[in-house]
Write an enzyme that holds these catalytic residues in place. Structure first.
Site, PDB file in Angstrom:
ATOM      1  N   SER A 191     -54.568  13.160  22.593  1.00 12.67           N
ATOM      2  CA  SER A 191     -54.822  13.266  24.031  1.00 12.67           C
ATOM      3  C   SER A 191     -56.187  13.805  24.396  1.00 12.67           C
ATOM      4  CB  SER A 191     -53.752  14.149  24.676  1.00 12.67           C
ATOM      5  OG  SER A 191     -53.809  15.473  24.174  1.00 12.67           O
ATOM      6  N   HIS A 219     -48.196  10.808  24.639  1.00 11.45           N
ATOM      7  CA  HIS A 219     -49.189  10.257  25.574  1.00 11.45           C
ATOM      8  C   HIS A 219     -49.188   8.728  25.580  1.00 11.45           C
ATOM      9  CE1 HIS A 219     -51.143  13.997  26.873  1.00 11.45           C
ATOM     10  NE2 HIS A 219     -50.786  14.443  25.680  1.00 11.45           N
ATOM     11  N   LYS A 250     -44.500  12.994  31.459  1.00  8.70           N
ATOM     12  CA  LYS A 250     -45.811  12.386  31.693  1.00  8.70           C
ATOM     13  C   LYS A 250     -45.613  11.023  32.368  1.00  8.70           C
ATOM     14  CE  LYS A 250     -48.482  15.073  28.389  1.00  8.70           C
ATOM     15  NZ  LYS A 250     -47.508  16.139  28.132  1.00  8.70           N
TER      16      LYS A 250
END
Length: 409
Positions: A191, A219, A250
């Site tokens: 990330s 991610h 996320k």
């Protein structure tokens, strides 16, 4: 002589201030239906409208009607909390539905939901040596702190290989007892730099040396692959991964974490991991919202496509201005400043002068000398927000970042 506890705390905090890496939280209130805009409550109590450019709600699913409707229905049906651990009254139809969606997403027999992806990594990696005595874990040096912590705590053998260095990984595998159980732990998207892990090549090494594979897709889930199953799904490799870790906080826009694996692997982790056994389960409304988000993103390619387009546009424009960005082809857009004080100053000036919020990233999250602003463009950032960001970076970088006098003032 008594211990001066307060003085020790002052010393520890002052070190962070002196090094320019003391972390400051700003008080914001996101506006449902108006992402990425938010209200910033200044220390003096006044309020200012800002645009968030560093959030991890990558696709804006935290405000999606499908998600909110599912959460409202669950609250009306069940109330607020789950009422207990998964073993003691805390497993509901919503938790089971969420785990079924996750198993299907990754093409696995089962999944296991935790209170966060951090806890999922920590609990799973620290438990595996109990299941496989003598286990050796091979960990990429840039793995997330949660993976590192889990590996440290498990009391077993560990080997750290240089980031994405397959030759080094091979050498470490070859040097150990062929009969010892082994596991390779790595990420699909790292990330901070936004680069990809070599999944296929690591799977090849795992097969050659009879090792398990553990892939952190935090991610990437929701954002890559035909159904949002991550980079492993995009590349047709999910079936070669033994344990996949992901987040619900996320791209899916809610909260929580999980692993997906074989039914026996999930059953063993469920039965042995203290981080799963002894914690209250997710509120049913959270589980319902996450399940709805996953189900929706399995069908909706539009948000993923727009997300990638936005990232490409921002990187192209920042490159055109000559800014030192890192571009590995992912959605992460890091602009390297290289000094913690200057990075914080740029962040403050963007916020105060332009209403643009991007949090400075400093050591130990990234190595010293690579301090950065990390932008996360999304489908809900429109052309107007993009133009404003580019103009602000152009003005501040040319006026301040290349001429360090004002930043150092």
């Amino acid at each position: 002589m008594p211990v001066t506890y307060t003085a020790k705390l002052d010393e520890a905090l002052n070190r962070l201030h002196v090094e320019g890496r003391y972390r400051t939280f700003i008080d914001i209130e996101r506006k449902n239906g108006n992402f990425p805009h938010a209200t910033w409550r200044r220390p003096d109590g006044s309020e200012t409208s800002i645009t968030v450019w560093c959030g991890n709600d990558y696709l804006g699913m935290g405000q999606h009607p499908v998600v909110l409707e599912a959460m409202h229905e669950a609250i009306d049906a069940t109330g607020a909390g789950s009422g207990g651990t998964r073993n003691i009254s805390g497993t509901t139809v919503y938790h089971k539905r969420l785990e079924a969606e996750l198993a299907d997403l990754h093409g696995k027999e089962s999944s296991l939901v935790f209170s966060s992806a951090y806890i999922a990594n920590d609990a799973t990696l620290s438990t595996l040596p109990k299941l496989f005595p003598g286990l050796i874990i091979y960990s990429d040096e840039l793995n997330h702190a949660s993976m590192i912590e889990g590996i440290k705590r498990n009391g077993g053998a560990k080997r750290i290989f240089r980031h994405n260095d397959l030759d080094h990984l091979r050498a470490l595998l070859a040097a150990d007892d062929p009969a010892a159980p082994k596991l390779i732990a790595f990420e699909s998207v790292y990330s901070m730099d936004g680069d990809f892990g070599p999944i296929a090549a690591i799977c090849d090494l795992a097969e050659e040396f009879d090792a398990l594979t553990y892939l952190d897709e935090v991610h990437a889930v929701g954002m890559y692959g035909p159904r949002g199953g991550g980079v492993a799904e995009r590349d047709g490799l999910a079936h070669r991964i033994d344990i996949i870790n992901g987040t619900l906080g996320k791209a899916f826009g809610v909260f929580g974490g999980y692993i997906a694996a074989s039914a026996k692997m999930c059953d063993a982790i469920r039965s042995y991991a203290p981080g799963f056994i002894f914690t209250t389960s997710l509120p049913p409304a959270i589980a319902a919202g996450a399940a709805a988000s996953i189900a929706h993103l399995k069908r909706d390619q539009t948000l993923r496509a727009r997300h990638q387009t936005q990232a490409k546009i921002l990187k192209l424009r920042l490159k055109g201005m000559g800014l030192p960005i890192i571009d590995h082809g992912s959605h992460i857009v890091p602009v390297i400043v290289g000094d913690p004080v200057h990075t914080k100053k740029l962040s403050d000036m963007l916020l105060d002068g332009y209403g643009i919020y991007v949090q400075p990233i400093n050591f130990p999250t990234v190595p010293r000398g690579t301090e950065r602003l990390r932008f996360t463009p999304s489908p809900v950032h429109g052309p107007e927000e993009m133009d404003k960001l580019v103009r602000a970076m152009d003005a501040l970088w040319s006026h301040c970042a290349l001429n360090r006098q004002e930043l150092s003032a």
